[in-house]
Scaffold this motif. Sequence first.
Motif, PDB file in Angstrom:
ATOM      1  N   ILE A  44       0.833  -1.203   0.000  1.00 15.67           N
ATOM      2  CA  ILE A  44       0.000   0.000   0.000  1.00 15.67           C
ATOM      3  C   ILE A  44       0.866   1.252   0.000  1.00 15.67           C
ATOM      4  O   ILE A  44       0.664   2.165  -0.808  1.00 15.67           O
ATOM      5  N   MET A  45       1.857   1.299   0.887  1.00 16.11           N
ATOM      6  CA  MET A  45       2.707   2.491   0.976  1.00 16.11           C
ATOM      7  C   MET A  45       3.539   2.687  -0.284  1.00 16.11           C
ATOM      8  O   MET A  45       3.678   3.813  -0.768  1.00 16.11           O
ATOM      9  N   ASP A  46       4.077   1.595  -0.842  1.00 18.01           N
ATOM     10  CA  ASP A  46       4.877   1.701  -2.072  1.00 18.01           C
ATOM     11  C   ASP A  46       4.051   2.219  -3.236  1.00 18.01           C
ATOM     12  O   ASP A  46       4.478   3.109  -3.976  1.00 18.01           O
ATOM     13  N   VAL A  47       2.859   1.667  -3.424  1.00 16.99           N
ATOM     14  CA  VAL A  47       2.006   2.081  -4.543  1.00 16.99           C
ATOM     15  C   VAL A  47       1.575   3.542  -4.378  1.00 16.99           C
ATOM     16  O   VAL A  47       1.606   4.324  -5.332  1.00 16.99           O
ATOM     17  N   MET A  48       1.192   3.910  -3.153  1.00 21.47           N
ATOM     18  CA  MET A  48       0.764   5.290  -2.922  1.00 21.47           C
ATOM     19  C   MET A  48       1.903   6.267  -3.184  1.00 21.47           C
ATOM     20  O   MET A  48       1.695   7.342  -3.747  1.00 21.47           O
ATOM     21  N   GLU A  49       3.115   5.884  -2.809  1.00 27.45           N
ATOM     22  CA  GLU A  49       4.278   6.742  -3.045  1.00 27.45           C
ATOM     23  C   GLU A  49       4.561   6.867  -4.544  1.00 27.45           C
ATOM     24  O   GLU A  49       4.774   7.959  -5.060  1.00 27.45           O
ATOM     25  N   LYS A  51       2.505   6.432  -7.021  1.00 28.41           N
ATOM     26  CA  LYS A  51       1.418   7.156  -7.700  1.00 28.41           C
ATOM     27  C   LYS A  51       1.333   8.607  -7.224  1.00 28.41           C
ATOM     28  O   LYS A  51       0.455   9.347  -7.663  1.00 28.41           O
ATOM     29  N   GLU A  52       2.208   8.968  -6.303  1.00 30.01           N
ATOM     30  CA  GLU A  52       2.283  10.335  -5.765  1.00 30.01           C
ATOM     31  C   GLU A  52       0.941  10.817  -5.206  1.00 30.01           C
ATOM     32  O   GLU A  52       0.496  11.924  -5.466  1.00 30.01           O
ATOM     33  N   ILE A  53       0.322   9.944  -4.423  1.00 28.19           N
ATOM     34  CA  ILE A  53      -0.951  10.290  -3.784  1.00 28.19           C
ATOM     35  C   ILE A  53      -0.657  11.197  -2.604  1.00 28.19           C
ATOM     36  O   ILE A  53       0.169  10.883  -1.750  1.00 28.19           O
ATOM     37  N   LYS A  54      -1.332  12.329  -2.576  1.00 37.15           N
ATOM     38  CA  LYS A  54      -1.053  13.393  -1.613  1.00 37.15           C
ATOM     39  C   LYS A  54      -1.183  12.957  -0.154  1.00 37.15           C
ATOM     40  O   LYS A  54      -0.487  13.460   0.700  1.00 37.15           O
ATOM     41  N   VAL A  55      -2.100  12.045   0.135  1.00 37.05           N
ATOM     42  CA  VAL A  55      -2.356  11.660   1.532  1.00 37.05           C
ATOM     43  C   VAL A  55      -1.589  10.396   1.930  1.00 37.05           C
ATOM     44  O   VAL A  55      -1.888   9.793   2.952  1.00 37.05           O
ATOM     45  N   SER A  56      -0.562  10.031   1.152  1.00 39.11           N
ATOM     46  CA  SER A  56       0.153   8.780   1.409  1.00 39.11           C
ATOM     47  C   SER A  56       0.930   8.789   2.723  1.00 39.11           C
ATOM     48  O   SER A  56       1.274   7.743   3.247  1.00 39.11           O
ATOM     49  N   THR A  57       1.209   9.957   3.266  1.00 39.68           N
ATOM     50  CA  THR A  57       1.964  10.019   4.522  1.00 39.68           C
ATOM     51  C   THR A  57       1.057   9.938   5.744  1.00 39.68           C
ATOM     52  O   THR A  57       1.535   9.895   6.871  1.00 39.68           O
ATOM     53  N   ASN A  58      -0.248   9.912   5.532  1.00 40.53           N
ATOM     54  CA  ASN A  58      -1.180   9.853   6.655  1.00 40.53           C
ATOM     55  C   ASN A  58      -1.411   8.399   7.055  1.00 40.53           C
ATOM     56  O   ASN A  58      -1.984   7.613   6.313  1.00 40.53           O
TER      57      ASN A  58
END
Length: 199
Positions: A44-49, A51-58
């Motif tokens: 989940i964290m790798d894909v969100m990073e 895809k540059e999803i803005k809320v990935s650090t939450n």
Amino acid sequence: EIYTLSLHDALPISNPEKLIPTVKGRLEKFQVHPLRDAEMLKLIMDVMEKKEIKVSTNDKIVERIYEIADGCPREALMVIEKLLTVTDVVEANKTLDEYSSDAEWIRVICGDLLNRMKNWNKIIGELKKHEAEDVENTRRGVLGYMQKVLMNPNPKMGMEKIRASEVIEIFGSGFWEGGRPKLVQAFYKAFLKMQELKG
């Protein structure tokens, strides 16, 4: 000496009952199991990073995706896809609420089963309304709900845990061969089993 080459392809499918017999007869079945917790969170964290999803650090958003996906990478990717245009945590939570409400009918039907609802027609109605749902996703949704019941630390839930265990037994194996008819049969078996159990 003549060497022969073999061709090997993978055909990932979630509704094998829709394959025609001539294709199905030439395939070897490999069942894929859910990822372990650490593997799922990393995915989940790798894909969100990536895809540059803005809320990935939450952490709360990542945790919600993890809970919704319930060990299924495909489900996690589908959830993440919904967050591509989201810019803040409030919007992300709203999107996740909408996404998870799509599976609300499974929670309702599972709750009805455990409470020994006497109306089989209500279950039939829900199954008819959600005929387009993926059979294996529905099965996994039922298993996930029942697992949460079993893992609940409340000592007053003894009978519910016994019922949940019985439902897991009925829904435990995949419905790859039988598809939707096997899903309906599993719900019917669970319905009858709940009526049999005392308490």
